[in-house]
Design a protein around this motif. Structure first.
Motif, PDB file in Angstrom:
ATOM      1  N   PHE A  28      50.084  71.929 132.578  1.00  0.00           N
ATOM      2  CA  PHE A  28      50.596  71.419 131.307  1.00  0.00           C
ATOM      3  C   PHE A  28      51.523  72.431 130.644  1.00  0.00           C
ATOM      4  O   PHE A  28      51.296  73.637 130.725  1.00  0.00           O
ATOM      5  N   ALA A  29      52.548  71.953 129.978  1.00  0.00           N
ATOM      6  CA  ALA A  29      53.480  72.825 129.261  1.00  0.00           C
ATOM      7  C   ALA A  29      52.785  73.519 128.094  1.00  0.00           C
ATOM      8  O   ALA A  29      53.110  74.647 127.737  1.00  0.00           O
ATOM      9  N   GLU A  30      51.801  72.834 127.509  1.00  0.00           N
ATOM     10  CA  GLU A  30      51.006  73.379 126.406  1.00  0.00           C
ATOM     11  C   GLU A  30      49.546  73.098 126.707  1.00  0.00           C
ATOM     12  O   GLU A  30      49.234  72.125 127.399  1.00  0.00           O
ATOM     13  N   PRO A  31      48.618  73.901 126.201  1.00  0.00           N
ATOM     14  CA  PRO A  31      47.204  73.633 126.440  1.00  0.00           C
ATOM     15  C   PRO A  31      46.819  72.224 125.981  1.00  0.00           C
ATOM     16  O   PRO A  31      47.239  71.777 124.922  1.00  0.00           O
ATOM     17  N   MET A  32      46.034  71.525 126.806  1.00  0.00           N
ATOM     18  CA  MET A  32      45.613  70.175 126.449  1.00  0.00           C
ATOM     19  C   MET A  32      44.294  70.191 125.677  1.00  0.00           C
ATOM     20  O   MET A  32      43.964  69.236 125.006  1.00  0.00           O
ATOM     21  N   ALA A  33      43.547  71.270 125.789  1.00  0.00           N
ATOM     22  CA  ALA A  33      42.255  71.379 125.110  1.00  0.00           C
ATOM     23  C   ALA A  33      41.810  72.830 125.193  1.00  0.00           C
ATOM     24  O   ALA A  33      42.487  73.671 125.791  1.00  0.00           O
ATOM     25  N   GLU A  34      40.665  73.097 124.600  1.00  0.00           N
ATOM     26  CA  GLU A  34      40.078  74.424 124.713  1.00  0.00           C
ATOM     27  C   GLU A  34      38.571  74.281 124.693  1.00  0.00           C
ATOM     28  O   GLU A  34      38.040  73.249 124.276  1.00  0.00           O
ATOM     29  N   TYR A  35      37.902  75.291 125.204  1.00  0.00           N
ATOM     30  CA  TYR A  35      36.457  75.355 125.034  1.00  0.00           C
ATOM     31  C   TYR A  35      36.096  76.769 124.623  1.00  0.00           C
ATOM     32  O   TYR A  35      36.872  77.692 124.796  1.00  0.00           O
ATOM     33  N   VAL A  36      34.915  76.911 124.060  1.00  0.00           N
ATOM     34  CA  VAL A  36      34.465  78.204 123.566  1.00  0.00           C
ATOM     35  C   VAL A  36      33.284  78.656 124.413  1.00  0.00           C
ATOM     36  O   VAL A  36      32.292  77.939 124.544  1.00  0.00           O
ATOM     37  N   ARG A  37      33.408  79.821 124.993  1.00  0.00           N
ATOM     38  CA  ARG A  37      32.324  80.390 125.787  1.00  0.00           C
ATOM     39  C   ARG A  37      31.153  80.763 124.882  1.00  0.00           C
ATOM     40  O   ARG A  37      31.296  80.863 123.664  1.00  0.00           O
ATOM     41  N   GLN A  38      30.023  81.027 125.498  1.00  0.00           N
ATOM     42  CA  GLN A  38      28.843  81.433 124.726  1.00  0.00           C
ATOM     43  C   GLN A  38      29.079  82.727 123.970  1.00  0.00           C
ATOM     44  O   GLN A  38      28.488  82.949 122.917  1.00  0.00           O
ATOM     45  N   ASN A  39      29.976  83.575 124.483  1.00  0.00           N
ATOM     46  CA  ASN A  39      30.264  84.839 123.801  1.00  0.00           C
ATOM     47  C   ASN A  39      31.296  84.683 122.682  1.00  0.00           C
ATOM     48  O   ASN A  39      31.716  85.646 122.075  1.00  0.00           O
TER      49      ASN A  39
END
Length: 60
Positions: A28-39
């Motif tokens: 993707f040209a730009e991030p489509m989503a994000e997630y947050v790690r436990q840290n």
């Protein structure tokens, strides 16, 4: 795929007819989503890949 993603249900089984090909990679040209790690570190989703799996290991 990116445009269709918001309309998907929370639980969805991907079927072969849902993909444009049997194997693939999309960047993707730009991030489509994000997630947050436990840290607490945020990770951008910038690509997806798909394809079949085959076990190469035999069970004795």
């Amino acid at each position: 795929m990116r445009q269709a993603a918001p309309s998907l249900r929370d639980e969805w089984d991907i079927q072969p007819v849902d993909l444009p090909s049997l194997t693939g990679f999309e960047l993707f040209a730009e991030p489509m989503a994000e997630y947050v790690r436990q840290n607490g570190k945020r990770i951008d989703i910038v690509a997806v890949s798909w394809g079949g799996t085959a076990s190469r290991h035999r069970r004795c």
